[in-house]
Design a protein around this motif. Sequence first.
Motif, short mmCIF file in Angstrom:
data_model
loop_
_atom_site.label_atom_id
_atom_site.label_comp_id
_atom_site.label_asym_id
_atom_site.label_seq_id
_atom_site.Cartn_x
_atom_site.Cartn_y
_atom_site.Cartn_z
N GLY A 119 70.86 76.28 -1.98
CA GLY A 119 70.64 74.82 -1.51
C GLY A 119 72.05 74.26 -1.07
N VAL A 120 72.92 74.23 -1.92
CA VAL A 120 74.39 73.49 -1.64
C VAL A 120 74.94 74.21 -0.50
CG1 VAL A 120 76.48 73.14 -2.61
CG2 VAL A 120 74.52 72.89 -4.06
N GLY A 121 74.60 75.50 -0.54
CA GLY A 121 75.36 76.77 0.79
C GLY A 121 74.75 76.25 2.12
N LEU A 122 73.47 75.75 1.99
CA LEU A 122 72.70 75.50 3.45
C LEU A 122 73.27 74.08 3.70
CD1 LEU A 122 70.51 75.46 5.42
CD2 LEU A 122 69.11 74.25 3.73
N MET A 123 73.67 73.21 2.80
CA MET A 123 74.22 72.01 3.12
C MET A 123 75.55 71.91 3.81
SD MET A 123 76.69 69.46 2.31
CE MET A 123 77.05 70.19 0.51
N GLU A 124 76.45 73.14 3.28
CA GLU A 124 77.80 73.32 3.75
C GLU A 124 77.80 74.12 5.07
OE1 GLU A 124 79.18 75.39 0.28
OE2 GLU A 124 79.83 73.61 -0.41
N ALA A 125 76.88 75.02 5.23
CA ALA A 125 76.70 75.74 6.65
C ALA A 125 76.28 74.67 7.67
CB ALA A 125 75.60 76.73 6.40
N MET A 126 75.35 73.73 7.37
CA MET A 126 75.14 72.90 8.33
C MET A 126 76.23 71.73 8.76
SD MET A 126 71.44 71.13 7.26
CE MET A 126 71.52 69.93 8.65
N ALA A 127 77.02 71.46 7.73
CA ALA A 127 78.11 70.67 8.03
C ALA A 127 79.17 71.50 8.95
CB ALA A 127 79.04 70.49 6.72
N GLU A 128 79.25 72.85 8.70
CA GLU A 128 80.37 73.61 9.60
C GLU A 128 79.52 73.82 11.15
OE1 GLU A 128 81.97 77.98 9.72
OE2 GLU A 128 81.30 77.49 8.04
N LEU A 129 78.11 74.04 11.21
CA LEU A 129 77.56 74.04 12.44
C LEU A 129 77.54 72.82 13.28
CD1 LEU A 129 74.31 76.12 12.00
CD2 LEU A 129 76.00 76.73 13.32
N LEU A 130 77.53 71.55 12.53
CA LEU A 130 77.71 70.45 13.17
C LEU A 130 78.86 69.66 13.24
CD1 LEU A 130 74.34 68.75 11.40
CD2 LEU A 130 74.51 69.48 13.65
#
Length: 261
Positions: A138-149
């Motif tokens: 779940g934390v990794g999803l947030m970090e991946a979103m930050a990178e994409l955005l």
Amino acid sequence: MTQIHGTDCGFQELRVPFEKLGVQWGVVAPFWETFGRDCSPSMVVSVDSRLGSVGLMAEGDGQSYIYRVAQFMEGVGVPEFGIQRVLARSKYFDAQRASFTMQADHRGVRECSTQFSSAIEIDVAHALLADSGVGVDGVGLMEAMAELLNQGTIHSIATRAATSGHLTESVCFELNEPETDWDSIRSAGVLCGLSDSDWAPLDAFRSSSSKCPAYASVQYRDGNVIPGLKLSFEDVYGELVGPILLDDGQREWVDSMRASL
């Protein structure tokens, strides 16, 4: 879908539209008694057409405000661990830039949400989510979103405590940087489990909302990712929202509340 309205009408003037929507006045009156001074000169009212609920929001700062939040949550039956989550979170933010929202329907108060708005570094958001029980994925999803955005911070973090006992965490990204384009937002949505058909209603809405301040949130309930991406747009004309609502009943429900405000 939730629509949020700012209104200058007095609290008593909301009684008729709220009761028309099935929300009894005795349910919402304690909110005004607790937070009335935080709602001046205007009040923020939300309408959730999917759940058939309404919300009232009050912004505030300081320990006395957070104490009133905790006191209200206790009074409506939020379990103690939900209250303690909010109190612990408030210490990190020194009880500043907070907002509290009560959500109610015909059954009574269903949920209380406390949000802290600040430019929060990704590693700090990582720690806050981990402390609230969100796992590595779940934390990794947030970090991946930050990178994409292309975001180095999150805009806000919120805890929704349901009277049933469920806790939902939400991290919100601001989408108003020049580097943030629609393709990046869609890619983040795919990461969160959305398909092309899920995006179809929003693709039609995109041109009308291109100049509106926008935000994207990922949510976690009891530590687990809630599939999907929550998008928020500010300053949107009401007539643009109708086509996105699922049916005529939802449109009529939301239109009646908007007309009252």
